[in-house]
Design an enzyme around this catalytic site. Structure first.
Site: not given
Length: 519
Positions: A313-315
């Site tokens: 989700q972050e990267s």
């Protein structure tokens, strides 16, 4: 897909009405000739089920599933142990009741009039609708009138059998379908996803879970309105078991347990994104193998697959990722956070994962102790995304609006309000992108579901390839510490949809599988 919900009002009304009718049976602990007394004398509650991602399954060392957790809670309520029997199909489940081999069936079974004539239904605790599915990229049927002979196949005992018969008699006289005597709804959905079968029918919950692993499966038609799901027991002049179930469900409804389980298992079934899910599963194959050892190494207090989902989700698992705001790396850490954690290179995969895991652990330690253990992670993730202070504001706003600040289901509904002036102007820490925090947590939960299911299925496929002549192993009796099969497998572990047709014969065609030992 229609919004899933627990029928709290219906549970309360049914409890109130039936409690009066069953009142003589409620003091069951003092009677020696009733079913509750027999269960307590035996010391074991016998529950029969079919393994699915929603009902009961084992992932690693953990037993999970809505019906498993409810069954365990009911056994605890009675002060007895839980014994689970896994069956292959719906017919075998009801055979267990007929033969007094089970006290309850907890398998996502739909209530209908035919079943209620032969078996005792318990409280309704969620609902599903029946849907026809097809493969993305193939011809989508716009109505049942377009279904040609040989295109539609359903599993034996499915509630769709009676639905289709009614539609054929009233509106579609040329409608035809086939009932496969061997394959479950799970296996039929897999065939549709693989392109070897045109259409099948399953329930909305089953489909939403299956799509997390097979995104090429799509809904073509809604065939029914919402249908209630319940447990079943034998009909008897003794109502002690029914009375105990009513009291139990009323209790867990009032103390919030039912709401927490709804949020855990049914709170993330909407908003399926085909492109996003397909991209994620491709990354699982191409990128995750290199990173998996690091996620396993540093996920000391949470499931490594959840940590991996957070990182995606972050990267999107890009170790060189950099945002315009300056956050960088697999876990998209700020410079200040990295320095506080002693990190020297945010673009180093191992440093980023270890730092993100430690930062998340710190967020979890700050979550108020009044929050249930299983929901602390979602509060921590919201704080991870928008800041701990704004998470406190969301809890305060929830309490102000008469919600439960310790319930993630209640708090997440208020997160979008943190960006609206009438609300944030009255909060301690002011404006926050609460709608982004809401989407952040929900996306992570969906990625985790996809990852768990996809990896379990790959493990089963590898096992099947190594042992092609798999021995049928039903029935299986287990305790919470026993072996439990993966519900996502393409092997015949049972259907996702347990919405079987009613009637004493239980299924449209006779069983083709035999138990390994007499029951």
């Amino acid at each position: 897909m229609k919004k899933l919900k627990l029928n709290y009002l219906l549970i309360g009304v049914v409890t109130l009405l039936l409690a009066v009718a069953l009142w003589p049976a409620i003091p069951w602990s003092g009677k020696a000739d009733n079913r509750i007394a027999a269960i307590q004398a035996r010391g074991v509650l016998r529950v029969s089920t079919i393994a699915t991602p929603l009902t009961m399954y084992r992932a690693g060392d953990t037993m999970s599933g809505l019906d498993y957790e409810l069954s365990q809670a009911f056994a605890d309520y009675l002060g007895v142990k839980l014994k689970i029997t896994v069956r292959q199909n719906i017919s075998q489940l009801f055979d267990d009741l007929d033969n007094n081999d089970a006290d309850l069936l907890a398998a996502g079974l739909v209530y209908n009039e035919a079943r209620s004539q032969h078996y005792q239904a318990g409280p309704i605790y969620y609902s599903v609708s029946q849907q026809m599915v097809y493969r993305v990229g193939s011809l989508r049927p716009r109505s049942l009138a377009s279904i040609k002979e040989g295109q539609l196949t359903i599993a034996p005992g499915h509630v769709a059998q009676s639905e289709l018969e009614q539609l054929k008699a009233s509106k579609y006289p040329d409608l035809t379908w086939r009932v496969d005597p061997k394959l479950s709804s799970n296996e039929l959905m897999l065939q549709v996803a693989q392109g070897t079968l045109d259409y099948t029918i399953a329930d909305s919950v089953a489909i939403s879970l299956f799509q997390r692993v097979h995104p090429q499966l799509a809904v073509a038609l809604d065939l029914s309105d919402e249908q209630p799901v319940t447990w079943f027991s034998r009909r008897s002049s003794d109502n002690s078991l029914s009375a105990a179930l009513l009291d139990f469900f009323n209790q867990i409804n009032e103390d919030g347990t039912l709401a927490r389980l709804e949020e855990k298992y049914l709170g993330h079934g909407n908003d399926f994104d085909y492109v996003d899910t397909r991209s994620f599963l491709r990354a699982v194959d191409s990128v995750l193998p290199e990173l998996q050892p690091l996620f396993e190494k540093y996920a000391t207090d949470i499931d490594w697959r959840l940590l991996a989902a957070i990182s995606y989700q972050e990267s999107h698992w890009d170790s060189q990722a950099t945002s315009p705001t300056g956050v960088r790396g697999l876990m998209m850490l700020t410079r200040n956070t990295a320095q506080s954690l002693g990190l020297t290179d945010r673009l180093d995969a191992e440093q980023s994962i270890s730092g993100g895991a430690r930062y998340l652990k710190d967020m979890m330690s700050k979550v108020p102790e009044s929050v249930p253990e299983e929901e602390r992670i979602w509060f921590a993730l919201a704080a991870y995304n928008m800041g701990y202070a704004h998470m406190l504001d969301a809890r305060a706003l929830t309490a102000k609006q008469k919600g439960n600040p310790d319930s993630w289901s209640d708090v997440k509904q208020r997160l979008p309000l943190l960006s609206q002036r009438p609300y944030y102007s009255k909060l301690t820490y002011g404006y926050a992108r609460g709608h982004e925090a809401y989407a952040y947590v929900e996306n992570i939960r969906k990625y985790q579901i996809s990852l768990v299911g996809y990896l379990l299925e790959k493990e089963k496929q590898a096992a099947a390839a190594a042992q092609p002549k798999l021995v049928q192993s039903y029935p299986t009796n287990i305790t919470p510490q026993g072996l439990f099969p993966s519900p996502f497998s393409s092997l015949p572990l049972g259907p996702f949809s347990q919405a079987g047709a009613g009637g004493k014969t239980h299924s449209a065609l006779p069983n083709t599988l035999s138990p390994v030992s007499p029951r």
